[in-house]
Design an enzyme around this catalytic site. Structure first.
Site, PDB file in Angstrom:
ATOM      1  N   SER A 152       1.167  -1.883   0.157  1.00  0.00           N
ATOM      2  CA  SER A 152       0.019  -0.072   0.056  1.00  0.00           C
ATOM      3  C   SER A 152       1.095   1.499  -0.049  1.00  0.00           C
ATOM      4  O   SER A 152       0.297   2.159   0.061  1.00  0.00           O
ATOM      5  CB  SER A 152      -0.963   0.349   1.279  1.00  0.00           C
ATOM      6  N   LYS A 175      -0.205   3.818  -3.225  1.00  0.00           N
ATOM      7  CA  LYS A 175      -1.080   4.785  -3.112  1.00  0.00           C
ATOM      8  C   LYS A 175      -0.508   6.258  -2.838  1.00  0.00           C
ATOM      9  O   LYS A 175      -1.244   7.213  -3.133  1.00  0.00           O
ATOM     10  CB  LYS A 175      -1.804   4.377  -1.855  1.00  0.00           C
ATOM     11  N   SER A 187      -6.226   3.664   4.945  1.00  0.00           N
ATOM     12  CA  SER A 187      -5.291   2.675   2.716  1.00  0.00           C
ATOM     13  C   SER A 187      -6.453   1.614   2.752  1.00  0.00           C
ATOM     14  O   SER A 187      -6.429   0.919   2.121  1.00  0.00           O
ATOM     15  CB  SER A 187      -4.440   1.902   3.926  1.00  0.00           C
ATOM     16  N   LYS A 194       3.306   6.655   4.960  1.00  0.00           N
ATOM     17  CA  LYS A 194       2.126   5.424   4.377  1.00  0.00           C
ATOM     18  C   LYS A 194       2.970   4.434   5.166  1.00  0.00           C
ATOM     19  O   LYS A 194       3.858   3.970   4.314  1.00  0.00           O
ATOM     20  CB  LYS A 194       2.081   5.209   2.969  1.00  0.00           C
TER      21      LYS A 194
END
Length: 440
Positions: A67, A70, A131, A251
């Site tokens: 993730s 992202k 997320s 993140k």
């Protein structure tokens, strides 16, 4: 036979000695490779303003990013808003695929109702804070018409940002096998991959190009329209289990392929760092690894003045043609400041670069020259600095203009004429002298 036996013994002892030397040397090399003893397979630390690299481990090894992908979607969304292609208030209608993805077992998601409209901002918050994978796909479709088109945009943008070891196959960072057969690119079991250097580059550009990203990443929880409260997976934020002073992004990511990853950023007393850890062995270990990296950063590095303002390089005057003065001195107006290991500022030496476009064919400046006119720049280098900068733009952050220290007026026509005449006779005399010497 006895002599052969002796030779055999000597050979055996020699082999044993050589092997012992290699067995002793190997652990020492492994220990020196990573002074922080991280469990993560790859890592990087940099100054967030300049991209000055302060530490790295296997920085160019290509690994899964999960993730953390992202961040690229966040970048493209922010860019699309800046360019007026979309707005925060634009509506996004949820189709059947995105709705079904939002119900995926074991996936990070906020439930999205089929046929319902959500704003770009709502979906962005779901992506950046919790997320949300389905929310990410919905944004990708909004911007590019399809996730497939969006993946093409992601790979193109990565190249534009200076990344070199990457491959995007979807917008969310999930394994393609989790997408219910809706594969945008790659094979059925592919995932997005990058190196730690590329992740650091993406984070660096995201923070510097769109600092508002921190308004979302620093939120420890999200209260969504469904009335539920969704936690941020960045457990180093204030009030969470691994809270760390100054952390406000960026993140996390985890899949079976990528392991546990985390791109963090933290600021204290005006100094911001970016850290990356990839493929830590556990959810908790990625935060433990990040703590080690950030502790190392704040304890050992700080901004220092490595070159004072009004610096005048010795022996670096430039010869001037057609001027009242034969040379012009150089100076700087601003100091050079750089985030370095504490106590090492004196190791950085000035490097002078003259703008060749300012010089004539003979390597001289041509009068008139105005005081303060830019003639080049000064930067600094250290033989003990193994890493350098993440990008060329970062290197420019530690360059200061090198300017003329005073005016140099152009000589009047009479003086120039006399110089020309003098030059002519000097050339004639040199020719005659050479010819006469040749006779003897």
């Amino acid at each position: 036979m006895k002599s052969f036996s002796k030779i055999s013994v000597i050979f055996t002892l020699l082999v044993a000695f050589v092997v012992s030397q290699f067995s002793v040397a190997a652990p020492a090399k492994a220990a020196s490779a990573d002074p922080l003893s991280l469990k993560a397979e790859a890592a990087m630390l940099l100054d967030a303003k300049t991209g000055k690299i302060l530490y790295e481990k296997n920085a160019d090894k290509v690994l899964g990013v999960a993730s953390m992908s992202k961040m690229m979607t966040e970048y493209i969304v922010m860019e699309s808003i800046k360019e007026g292609k979309i707005t925060w208030d634009d509506k996004v209608n949820i189709n059947e695929y995105v709705h079904n993805l939002s119900k995926g077992d074991g996936l990070s998601n906020i439930g999205l109702t089929q046929g319902e409209d959500y704003t770009v901002k709502e979906l962005y918050e779901a992506m950046a804070i919790f997320s949300g994978n389905a929310a990410t796909v919905a944004l990708a479709e909004k911007i590019a018409g399809s996730e497939k088109n969006f993946v093409t945009m992601m790979n193109k943008k990565a190249k534009e940002l200076g990344m070199t070891k990457y491959k995007f196959v979807n917008a969310s960072g999930l394994n393609n096998s989790d997408l219910g057969g809706n594969i945008a690119a790659g094979g059925p079991n592919d995932e997005n991959v990058m190196s730690a250097r590329d992740i650091a580059t993406l984070a660096y550009r995201l923070l510097n190009d769109y600092p508002d990203v921190l308004d979302y990443s620093k939120q420890p929880k999200l209260k969504f329209r469904d009335g539920k409260v969704y936690p941020n997976f960045n457990w180093m934020l204030p009030g969470l289990i691994f809270q760390y002073e100054g952390v406000d992004g960026l993140k996390t990511g985890s899949t079976d392929f990528a392991g546990y990853c985390f791109t963090a950023t933290a600021e204290r007393d005006g100094q911001r760092f970016i850290s990356v850890v990839m493929k830590s062995p556990s959810k908790n270990e990625r935060f433990t690894d990040t703590r080690k990296v950030l502790d190392y950063a704040f304890a050992n590095f700080g901004k220092e003045q490595v070159l004072k303002a009004n610096y005048k390089p010795k022996g670096k005057e430039i010869e001037v043609e057609k001027g009242k003065e034969k040379h012009v001195a150089l100076t700087t107006k601003k100091p050079v400041e750089l985030v370095v290991q504490k106590g090492t500022a004196k190791e950085y030496k000035p490097v002078i670069v003259i703008d060749k476009k300012k010089l004539n064919e003979d390597g001289k400046l041509v009068a008139p020259i105005k005081k303060g006119e830019k003639l080049g720049y000064v930067t600094v280098q250290s033989k003990n600095d193994p890493y350098g900068f993440l990008t060329k733009d970062g290197q420019k952050e530690v360059q200061v203009d090198l300017v003329a220290a005073e005016d140099v007026e152009k000589s009047n026509w009479f003086v120039l004429s006399m110089k020309a005449v003098g030059g002519f006779f000097a050339d004639v005399w040199d020719s005659v002298s050479s010819m006469v010497k040749g006779w003897f």
